[in-house]
Write an enzyme that holds these catalytic residues in place. Structure first.
Site, PDB file in Angstrom:
ATOM      1  N   GLU A  37       0.874  -1.159   0.000  1.00 18.53           N
ATOM      2  CA  GLU A  37       0.000   0.000   0.000  1.00 18.53           C
ATOM      3  C   GLU A  37       0.918   1.217   0.000  1.00 18.53           C
ATOM      4  O   GLU A  37       1.849   1.282   0.809  1.00 18.53           O
ATOM      5  CB  GLU A  37      -0.879   0.038   1.257  1.00 18.53           C
ATOM      6  N   ARG A 262       5.715 -12.308   9.782  1.00 18.71           N
ATOM      7  CA  ARG A 262       6.400 -11.075   9.439  1.00 18.71           C
ATOM      8  C   ARG A 262       7.750 -11.025  10.141  1.00 18.71           C
ATOM      9  O   ARG A 262       7.979 -11.706  11.143  1.00 18.71           O
ATOM     10  CB  ARG A 262       5.562  -9.871   9.827  1.00 18.71           C
ATOM     11  N   LYS A 272       4.736   0.258  10.185  1.00 16.15           N
ATOM     12  CA  LYS A 272       4.640   1.515   9.447  1.00 16.15           C
ATOM     13  C   LYS A 272       4.172   2.645  10.352  1.00 16.15           C
ATOM     14  O   LYS A 272       4.666   3.753  10.273  1.00 16.15           O
ATOM     15  CB  LYS A 272       3.652   1.349   8.290  1.00 16.15           C
TER      16      LYS A 272
END
Length: 564
Positions: A37, A262, A272
């Site tokens: 994104e 992750r 983020k």
RNA sequence: UGGGGAGUCGUUCAGCGGCAGGACAGCAGACUCUGGAUCUGCUUACAGGGGUUCGAAUCCUCUCUCCCCAGCCA
């Protein structure tokens, strides 16, 4: 991509793909995608995903798309799109002509939504966000059906069309999938698939005021692109039933979603949200601050694409949560730079040395090897003269045990130059600080070898005072003092674990003259110290270096033990 | 306490019914014109209990611990 030196170890995704090919699934095709994104900069965790997706595709003769998951115009920006493309390319991957955006599919997505309405699988809901939360139930309590759940197909079609036309307020209505409000999986409790957002999209402008949600857009985008293996992180595991539901109900090509854990790296944060907080709050100088775990930060710090790719292969791929040691990332960098970086001499904390018996105006050009690990990298000349600088740390007036370097009366070698012996120490009268050393040199040891085969226990780096260039050197340490800054004590924010000493600036360093004109981004080994990279702040007047990583320092370890 | 996952050296990844292995870290030594690099050696692990089996990290079962999910974020 030639990480050929590293043997590939098996991992469960590799195994799945190999089995799928065996079984002739997807016609032996392998097609992956990296779907960021564009709402922030890429970090080392994304690099893991990039290496996985592009790497697996390459390994099995398949393809990997770059697709921007740009379904939320309120958070996304072109700046991020550009940085992401740059970072993926820099890491060494190529999407050829397969650059896609979820927003490319908005019209198609809209038609699929209509199809869901027509088959009775979606409805327009007038519940406010608060109300919807109420109807959703809790983890242990089933939800209740929305009062708008049983609208007719015609009414739904009409309302949805008017949503698109902009007739309704933001937040006033949504399009929802009609699944099961009692499902144990909250994602299946009639999830929203379209919401009204009167925001300008970075690519479609004001064309749309309704935007699809991730769950709806992602699986269909995968389907449209013919993705075979849709690899994502563990938190999407609960979404897989929904991923499958949409594609089944729509009766379209159906990739398989595979989740992996992750990346967590010690002494840093990889979320983020937290990285944005560090940038916005001024805790770092920007996304490319060399202390940041972002790709741009690592690049500026002096990491190489090869070292990051190797790191990503070594950490492996699994489904269990883990915290990888920062030392492994550093190891991968050293391993790469040891083979490839030019060696130079640089004195970070200069201490003046006068060679008393060396002719006053004489200058010699001594031959130095550019990289002992790769002789093909050649040699260079380094000027030697009567007045030199050595490292302050390389002299002790009162040397502790196991300290091999220079001390009064002791002889050491100056790398590629001569043996010198310290005969006098000059100190500042007031502070007692050592400000200058007087030494003698043995002319017969020119080049660094003693014809009588006598040994010295240390070899020091040095620069000629008259010829050296001034430089600024920025030393970095971990951004956080805690291995896992996320795991805070009672009410402690991750920012309270920021390392106050993560940046140290040395302004009066002296480097050998061969470094004149060194280009930003180039890596060097400062002998005996570490790997340094020319910072973009560097100018022809003033060189600026970042320390990417230090060399392993055995003496520091011994000294630390002695202190304890 | 609903649903979904995960537990193997200090860390991390393998091993999928037959001697538990690699990498990083650590320790010791060799070598060295970088106390670098390289080389050699060493220490340390199958969450726990039952079961199946000649044989279990692996299969079954119970337990414990940890992670994710209640955005009109992705």
């Amino acid at each position: 991509m030639s990480d050929s030196t590293l043997p590939l170890s098996s991992n469960f995704i590799r195994n799945i793909i190999a089995e799928d090919i065996q079984a002739n699934k997807y016609n032996k095709r392998v097609h992956t995608r990296f779907p960021p994104e564009p709402n922030g900069y890429l970090h080392i965790g994304h690099a893991k995903s990039i290496c996985l997706n592009f790497g697996l595709a390459a390994e099995f003769g398949g393809l990997c798309n770059l697709r921007f998951d740009d379904t939320n115009p309120t958070k996304e920006e072109v700046e991020y799109v550009e940085s992401i493309k740059e970072d993926v390319r820099w890491l060494g991957f190529d999407w050829d002509d397969r650059l896609y955006y979820a927003s490319d599919y908005f019209e198609q997505l809209y038609r699929y939504a209509i199809q869901l309405i027509k088959t009775g699988n979606a409805y327009v809901c007038d519940l406010s966000p608060d109300e919807m939360r109420g109807y959703r139930g809790t983890l242990t309590k089933p939800g209740e059906n929305s009062p708008y759940r049983n609208r007719s197909v015609e009414e739904n079609l009409d309302l949805f069309e008017r949503m698109r036309a902009g007739e309704f307020e933001e937040g006033s209505r949504t399009l929802r999938a009609k699944i099961d409000m009692a499902s144990g999986n909250l994602n299946m409790r009639d999830p929203v698939i379209y919401r009204i957002l009167k925001a300008t999209h970075h690519r479609t402008g004001d064309k749309w005021c309704i935007y699809p949600m991730y769950d709806f857009a992602h699986c269909i985008s995968d389907s449209i692109e013919g993705i075979t293996h849709s690899i994502c992180t563990l938190e999407f595991e609960d979404h897989r039933p929904l991923y499958d539901w949409f594609l089944d109900e729509l009766n379209v090509y159906h990739p398989q979603q595979i989740e992996f854990t992750r990346l967590n790296l010690s002494y840093t944060v990889l979320s983020k949200r937290k990285l944005i907080e560090l940038v916005a709050g001024g805790y770092v100088t920007g996304w490319d601050d060399p202390r940041m775990p972002t790709i741009s930060g690592l690049r500026r710090r002096g990491f190489t694409p090869e070292s990051i790719r190797n790191f990503c292969e070594r950490i492996g791929v699994a489904r269990r949560e883990s915290m990888v040691d920062m030392a492994l990332l550093e190891h991968c960098l050293r391993e790469d730079l040891n083979k490839h970086a030019l060696r130079v001499m640089a004195v970070l904390r200069p201490l003046m040395v006068v060679i008393d018996n060396y002719p006053e105006d004489q200058v010699e050009e001594l031959c130095a090897i550019n990289n002992p690990e790769d002789l093909e990298m050649g040699t260079r000349k380094v000027p030697f003269s009567r007045i030199l600088y050595i490292e302050q740390d390389d002299f002790r007036e009162d040397p502790p045990k196991q300290f091999f370097r220079l001390a009064p009366g002791r002889e050491v070698r100056l790398r590629y130059a001569y043996f010198i012996k310290c005969i006098r120490v000059v100190k500042d009268d007031r502070t007692g600080e050592v400000i200058e050393l007087h030494c003698t040199y043995d002319p017969k040891t020119r080049g660094g070898d003693a014809p009588d085969r006598r040994k010295v226990k240390a070899t020091l780096h040095w620069v000629s005072a008259a010829h050296a260039l001034e430089a600024e050197v920025r030393l970095y340490d971990n951004l956080f003092i805690k291995a896992d800054p996320n795991e805070g004590e009672e009410g402690q924010d991750f920012k309270s674990y920021l390392n106050p000493n993560s940046l140290g600036i040395l302004k009066s360093c002296r480097v050998e003259p061969s470094l004149a004109g060194a280009l930003p981004g180039s890596n060097y080994q400062f002998e005996r110290q570490g790997y340094f990279c020319v910072d973009p702040d560097s100018t022809s007047h003033k060189l600026v270096f970042n320390r990417a990583v230090s060399l392993r320092d055995t003496w520091a370890k011994i000294e630390k033990k002695q202190i304890q």
